[in-house]
Design a protein around this motif. Structure first.
Motif, PDB file in Angstrom:
ATOM      1  N   ALA A 197       4.948  14.859  -5.134  1.00  0.00           N
ATOM      2  CA  ALA A 197       5.411  13.574  -5.649  1.00  0.00           C
ATOM      3  C   ALA A 197       6.897  13.292  -5.400  1.00  0.00           C
ATOM      4  O   ALA A 197       7.262  12.181  -4.998  1.00  0.00           O
ATOM      5  CB  ALA A 197       5.095  13.467  -7.136  1.00  0.00           C
ATOM      6  N   PRO A 198       7.804  14.261  -5.622  1.00  0.00           N
ATOM      7  CA  PRO A 198       9.229  13.961  -5.421  1.00  0.00           C
ATOM      8  C   PRO A 198       9.598  13.598  -3.980  1.00  0.00           C
ATOM      9  O   PRO A 198      10.619  12.961  -3.749  1.00  0.00           O
ATOM     10  CB  PRO A 198       9.921  15.278  -5.835  1.00  0.00           C
ATOM     11  N   GLN A 199       8.779  13.990  -3.012  1.00  0.00           N
ATOM     12  CA  GLN A 199       9.081  13.700  -1.605  1.00  0.00           C
ATOM     13  C   GLN A 199       8.272  12.528  -1.041  1.00  0.00           C
ATOM     14  O   GLN A 199       8.384  12.203   0.138  1.00  0.00           O
ATOM     15  CB  GLN A 199       8.785  14.927  -0.743  1.00  0.00           C
ATOM     16  N   LEU A 200       7.478  11.869  -1.876  1.00  0.00           N
ATOM     17  CA  LEU A 200       6.563  10.845  -1.374  1.00  0.00           C
ATOM     18  C   LEU A 200       7.278   9.626  -0.773  1.00  0.00           C
ATOM     19  O   LEU A 200       6.872   9.119   0.273  1.00  0.00           O
ATOM     20  CB  LEU A 200       5.621  10.387  -2.486  1.00  0.00           C
ATOM     21  N   ASN A 201       8.309   9.137  -1.439  1.00  0.00           N
ATOM     22  CA  ASN A 201       9.014   7.954  -0.923  1.00  0.00           C
ATOM     23  C   ASN A 201       9.542   8.201   0.494  1.00  0.00           C
ATOM     24  O   ASN A 201       9.379   7.360   1.381  1.00  0.00           O
ATOM     25  CB  ASN A 201      10.168   7.558  -1.861  1.00  0.00           C
ATOM     26  N   VAL A 202      10.156   9.354   0.691  1.00  0.00           N
ATOM     27  CA  VAL A 202      10.691   9.702   2.010  1.00  0.00           C
ATOM     28  C   VAL A 202       9.556   9.903   3.000  1.00  0.00           C
ATOM     29  O   VAL A 202       9.619   9.434   4.150  1.00  0.00           O
ATOM     30  CB  VAL A 202      11.564  10.981   1.932  1.00  0.00           C
ATOM     31  N   ALA A 203       8.491  10.558   2.572  1.00  0.00           N
ATOM     32  CA  ALA A 203       7.356  10.826   3.458  1.00  0.00           C
ATOM     33  C   ALA A 203       6.704   9.535   3.940  1.00  0.00           C
ATOM     34  O   ALA A 203       6.311   9.419   5.114  1.00  0.00           O
ATOM     35  CB  ALA A 203       6.322  11.688   2.732  1.00  0.00           C
ATOM     36  N   LEU A 204       6.602   8.545   3.063  1.00  0.00           N
ATOM     37  CA  LEU A 204       5.981   7.276   3.431  1.00  0.00           C
ATOM     38  C   LEU A 204       6.826   6.516   4.451  1.00  0.00           C
ATOM     39  O   LEU A 204       6.298   5.973   5.430  1.00  0.00           O
ATOM     40  CB  LEU A 204       5.755   6.422   2.177  1.00  0.00           C
ATOM     41  N   ASP A 205       8.131   6.468   4.236  1.00  0.00           N
ATOM     42  CA  ASP A 205       8.996   5.794   5.207  1.00  0.00           C
ATOM     43  C   ASP A 205       9.050   6.557   6.528  1.00  0.00           C
ATOM     44  O   ASP A 205       9.163   5.958   7.600  1.00  0.00           O
ATOM     45  CB  ASP A 205      10.400   5.613   4.630  1.00  0.00           C
ATOM     46  N   THR A 206       8.970   7.876   6.459  1.00  0.00           N
ATOM     47  CA  THR A 206       8.925   8.688   7.677  1.00  0.00           C
ATOM     48  C   THR A 206       7.654   8.376   8.467  1.00  0.00           C
ATOM     49  O   THR A 206       7.685   8.266   9.697  1.00  0.00           O
ATOM     50  CB  THR A 206       8.959  10.193   7.335  1.00  0.00           C
ATOM     51  N   ALA A 207       6.543   8.211   7.760  1.00  0.00           N
ATOM     52  CA  ALA A 207       5.271   7.870   8.407  1.00  0.00           C
ATOM     53  C   ALA A 207       5.372   6.528   9.123  1.00  0.00           C
ATOM     54  O   ALA A 207       4.945   6.387  10.278  1.00  0.00           O
ATOM     55  CB  ALA A 207       4.154   7.838   7.375  1.00  0.00           C
ATOM     56  N   GLN A 249       2.916  -1.561  20.292  1.00  0.00           N
ATOM     57  CA  GLN A 249       2.252  -2.668  19.620  1.00  0.00           C
ATOM     58  C   GLN A 249       2.721  -2.839  18.182  1.00  0.00           C
ATOM     59  O   GLN A 249       2.732  -3.952  17.649  1.00  0.00           O
ATOM     60  CB  GLN A 249       0.740  -2.462  19.646  1.00  0.00           C
ATOM     61  N   LEU A 250       3.095  -1.737  17.540  1.00  0.00           N
ATOM     62  CA  LEU A 250       3.475  -1.794  16.124  1.00  0.00           C
ATOM     63  C   LEU A 250       4.981  -1.729  15.895  1.00  0.00           C
ATOM     64  O   LEU A 250       5.442  -1.785  14.766  1.00  0.00           O
ATOM     65  CB  LEU A 250       2.794  -0.650  15.364  1.00  0.00           C
ATOM     66  N   ARG A 251       5.750  -1.631  16.971  1.00  0.00           N
ATOM     67  CA  ARG A 251       7.203  -1.567  16.831  1.00  0.00           C
ATOM     68  C   ARG A 251       7.733  -2.868  16.225  1.00  0.00           C
ATOM     69  O   ARG A 251       7.419  -3.955  16.675  1.00  0.00           O
ATOM     70  CB  ARG A 251       7.851  -1.303  18.189  1.00  0.00           C
ATOM     71  N   GLY A 252       8.532  -2.735  15.173  1.00  0.00           N
ATOM     72  CA  GLY A 252       9.112  -3.900  14.522  1.00  0.00           C
ATOM     73  C   GLY A 252       8.207  -4.569  13.497  1.00  0.00           C
ATOM     74  O   GLY A 252       8.576  -5.594  12.919  1.00  0.00           O
ATOM     75  N   CYS A 253       7.018  -3.987  13.256  1.00  0.00           N
ATOM     76  CA  CYS A 253       6.071  -4.595  12.311  1.00  0.00           C
ATOM     77  C   CYS A 253       6.298  -4.165  10.862  1.00  0.00           C
ATOM     78  O   CYS A 253       5.720  -4.748   9.947  1.00  0.00           O
ATOM     79  CB  CYS A 253       4.642  -4.246  12.710  1.00  0.00           C
ATOM     80  N   PHE A 254       7.126  -3.150  10.659  1.00  0.00           N
ATOM     81  CA  PHE A 254       7.327  -2.626   9.312  1.00  0.00           C
ATOM     82  C   PHE A 254       8.756  -2.874   8.828  1.00  0.00           C
ATOM     83  O   PHE A 254       9.688  -2.929   9.626  1.00  0.00           O
ATOM     84  CB  PHE A 254       7.045  -1.118   9.277  1.00  0.00           C
ATOM     85  N   VAL A 255       8.883  -3.000   7.522  1.00  0.00           N
ATOM     86  CA  VAL A 255      10.201  -3.136   6.903  1.00  0.00           C
ATOM     87  C   VAL A 255      10.784  -1.736   6.734  1.00  0.00           C
ATOM     88  O   VAL A 255      10.214  -0.903   6.032  1.00  0.00           O
ATOM     89  CB  VAL A 255      10.103  -3.832   5.527  1.00  0.00           C
ATOM     90  N   GLU A 256      11.895  -1.477   7.408  1.00  0.00           N
ATOM     91  CA  GLU A 256      12.521  -0.150   7.324  1.00  0.00           C
ATOM     92  C   GLU A 256      12.944   0.155   5.886  1.00  0.00           C
ATOM     93  O   GLU A 256      13.509  -0.696   5.201  1.00  0.00           O
ATOM     94  CB  GLU A 256      13.743  -0.093   8.248  1.00  0.00           C
ATOM     95  N   GLY A 257      12.662   1.354   5.439  1.00  0.00           N
ATOM     96  CA  GLY A 257      13.070   1.763   4.096  1.00  0.00           C
ATOM     97  C   GLY A 257      12.291   1.107   2.979  1.00  0.00           C
ATOM     98  O   GLY A 257      12.803   0.955   1.870  1.00  0.00           O
TER      99      GLY A 257
END
Length: 233
Positions: A106-116, A126-134
């Protein structure tokens, strides 16, 4: 009573309701947009993760059917290290797979999700630029809160909700409806009920039945005036 609990587990509304309540109570959960973005991103990661797992399972079956051992080091390296799927499934990096996310402490989930997200965006044109960084590290939800949300999203599976043809759209609509109540007019969010959307879509492009157009007497009179004016000219 046990039957009722089992039904709740596969009810998408109850899952989304729990996620909504967790986000409303959580500190730093942000605005309506940020809550919505977090949920849609999580559901997206869940979907592509499950799709990848299904692709790997199918690939293993195909190899076994051909008399090959998918657990053999050379076979594994040849087929799984850089797997290709004929149906367009993405070959996800290890850090972007749902199996990795759901097993992250749980303590590493926020970082793990943004890393994913970063890993997917940089490995796919195709997916480059589709996500909000951070998306997750910016909000930095408490470990207990983000863990509870991820565990709820883990219940959303195309195997359980196969009848829903557009689950991402379903999730978006749910959170738009539930959080728009707290959104200000300046945020520009307006929710149109699903039944109204369906009615409008059916009227624009009906596939069966009869569509009646009601013409008011006043409109007929106006049309007559316009016709007379045209003839006079």
């Amino acid at each position: 009573m046990a039957k009722k609990k089992a039904e709740e587990k596969i009810n998408i509304d109850s899952i989304l309701f729990k996620c909504r309540d967790i986000l409303r109570a959580a500190r730093n959960s942000g605005s309506f947009f940020e809550k919505r973005d977090m949920m849609l991103t999580l559901v997206f990661l869940r979907f592509i993760g499950e799709k990848f797992e299904d692709g790997v399972a199918k690939l293993r079956e195909d190899l076994i059917a051909q008399g090959l051992d998918p657990d053999d080091e050379e076979i594994f390296a040849a087929f799984f290290d850089d797997a290709t799927f004929t149906d367009g499934t993405y070959n996800l990096p290890i850090e972007a797979r749902w199996s990795t996310i759901i097993n992250t402490p749980a303590p590493q989930l926020n970082v793990a999700l943004d890393t994913a997200l970063h890993s997917i965006a940089t490995s796919s044109n195709q997916l480059r630029g589709c996500f909000v960084e951070g998306t997750f590290t910016t909000r930095n939800l408490a470990a207990n809160d983000i863990k509870k949300i991820v565990d709820e999203v883990n219940k959303i599976s195309h195997k359980a909700f196969g009848e829903e043809k557009d689950l991402i759209g379903r999730v978006y609509e749910y959170f738009l409806k539930e959080f728009a109540v707290n959104a200000t007019k300046e945020e520009g969010e307006f929710y149109t009920p699903h039944d109204i959307v369906q009615l409008i879509a059916t009227m624009i492009e009906p596939f069966d039945g009869t569509l009646y157009e009601i013409i008011l007497p006043s409109l007929i009179q106006e049309a007559g005036k316009i016709k007379k004016c045209a003839l006079a000219v």
